[in-house]
Design an enzyme around this catalytic site. Sequence first.
Site, short mmCIF file in Angstrom:
data_model
loop_
_atom_site.label_atom_id
_atom_site.label_comp_id
_atom_site.label_asym_id
_atom_site.label_seq_id
_atom_site.Cartn_x
_atom_site.Cartn_y
_atom_site.Cartn_z
N ASP A 127 49.20 42.43 37.39
CA ASP A 127 47.94 42.89 38.14
C ASP A 127 49.55 43.51 39.22
O ASP A 127 49.99 42.25 39.49
CB ASP A 127 46.66 42.79 38.52
CG ASP A 127 47.20 41.14 38.98
OD1 ASP A 127 48.02 40.51 37.96
OD2 ASP A 127 46.42 40.79 39.53
N GLU A 179 46.03 37.86 39.06
CA GLU A 179 46.17 36.82 39.31
C GLU A 179 46.42 37.41 40.96
O GLU A 179 45.59 35.81 41.08
CB GLU A 179 47.98 36.48 38.73
CG GLU A 179 48.76 35.14 39.65
CD GLU A 179 48.94 35.95 40.79
OE1 GLU A 179 49.61 35.02 41.65
OE2 GLU A 179 49.36 36.90 41.12
#
Length: 488
Positions: free
Chosen positions: A119, A182
């Site tokens: 991400d 994350e």
Amino acid sequence: MISLVFLLAFTTITSEASLAPADQIFQYIDAHQHEYVQRLREWVAIESDSSNLLKRQDLIEMIHLAEERIKYLGGTVELAELGVQELHNGTTPRLPPVILAELKKDPKKHTVCFYGHLDVQPARLEDGWASEPYNLTEKNGRLYGRGTSDDKGQILAVLNAVEALQQFELPVNVKFVLEAMEEVGSPGLLKLVEERNSTFFSDVDYIVITDSSWISNKPSITYGTRGNSYFLIEVECAKKDLHSGTFGGIVPEATSDLIYLLSTLVDSSGHILIPGIYDAVAPLTEKEKKLYEKIEWDFKKLKDTFGIRNFTYSTKEELLMQKSRYPSLSIHGIEGAFSAPGTKTVIPARVIGKFSIRLVPHMDHSVVKKQVMDHLNKKFAERNSPNHIEITNVQASKPWLSDTDEPLYLAGRKAIEKVFHTEADLTRIGGTIPIVSHFQDVTGKSIMLLGIGGPDDAPHGQNEKINRYNFIEGTKLYAAFLQELAST
């Protein structure tokens, strides 16, 4: 004499032969670098912004793209479900799964597990990007695009290294833990690590984190991070905002109390004023001192780049230690006070001050919390204010420190010397990566941060990039590292 000559010749031939595979692997990587850049282009094109709920499908698409790549390399992949995410508005969207993957399973060989995240931070052209953030753009050897450095490019470099090694031999077993949340705190991942400790992680010897960068143009290995403890101080003087013309001078103001309390936390040199806060900090050893002396870091350039007026210390070694091995306290803001453009003669009824303390090894969060609470309550009592105060500790994460003499670090240092022909800098970073200390606490494995990001990659900012040099030579680094690890 003949036997001695033969022995020397045989040794030379054997030595050269042992180096040949590495040379061939590097040649393979150079020959396929345009292909690697194209793969990065495909990964960057997916807008996997984990902070945007509308992009949740993009996160899942990114997971599947990484899954396909690993399966192409012959790996087995499990998509571990994390359930749902409970949001403040009551909705419960599904969390993207975590990739638990494995390439090769030879019980006679070491097993290394790489962690990374797929991400990215939000990015829009209108935020000040020079090019479309999700369209990889190469300029002057720099590959611009969101996720190029943090962390898609670094994950791809590992996968590309595995592919190159497979043309000859993959010298160790390789596992991956790849997540897609994350940037918003990795919800569900910590629990997953605990649940899989006795299965997926049971045969893992080493864990390597790719999500890191160098502090200069010289390659580095990170062996420590600071933790973080975040506090709120709420002060209330009334049930609603007051007019300063009517109440100014007759009401003890919340903002004045708050500013006073904040001023008692740290002095102008950055020294924390809370009693006992430094008690648990380990003394500096001669060995550690020498590490800081060797590190290449141009703090004057950093000062100019960010327009900093001055630093609190004057030498490279002092600055590096203060930003990584000692605790620091930062005041982040005041909620509730008037901050918009223009003027407003209001007395805020309630204000909240926000500050955090970066923790270093041996500092216990519960002890720090008590020290902070005791200090602030004592100072507030001395002020003799009738206002209401509430102190809250809203977030805590542990520091992490490893031993640089472990085989994992020796392999990393040898690989850097082989690829970059220089000695690696061994560094600690001032930031916090919660998953690292969690891996350490739960699995007990040897952990290292081996990243290939540059010091000016701007991973969370506009015009994020990774240099083509770092991307390609970094691929060689991971290949060399896996080879070196096999011989430890």
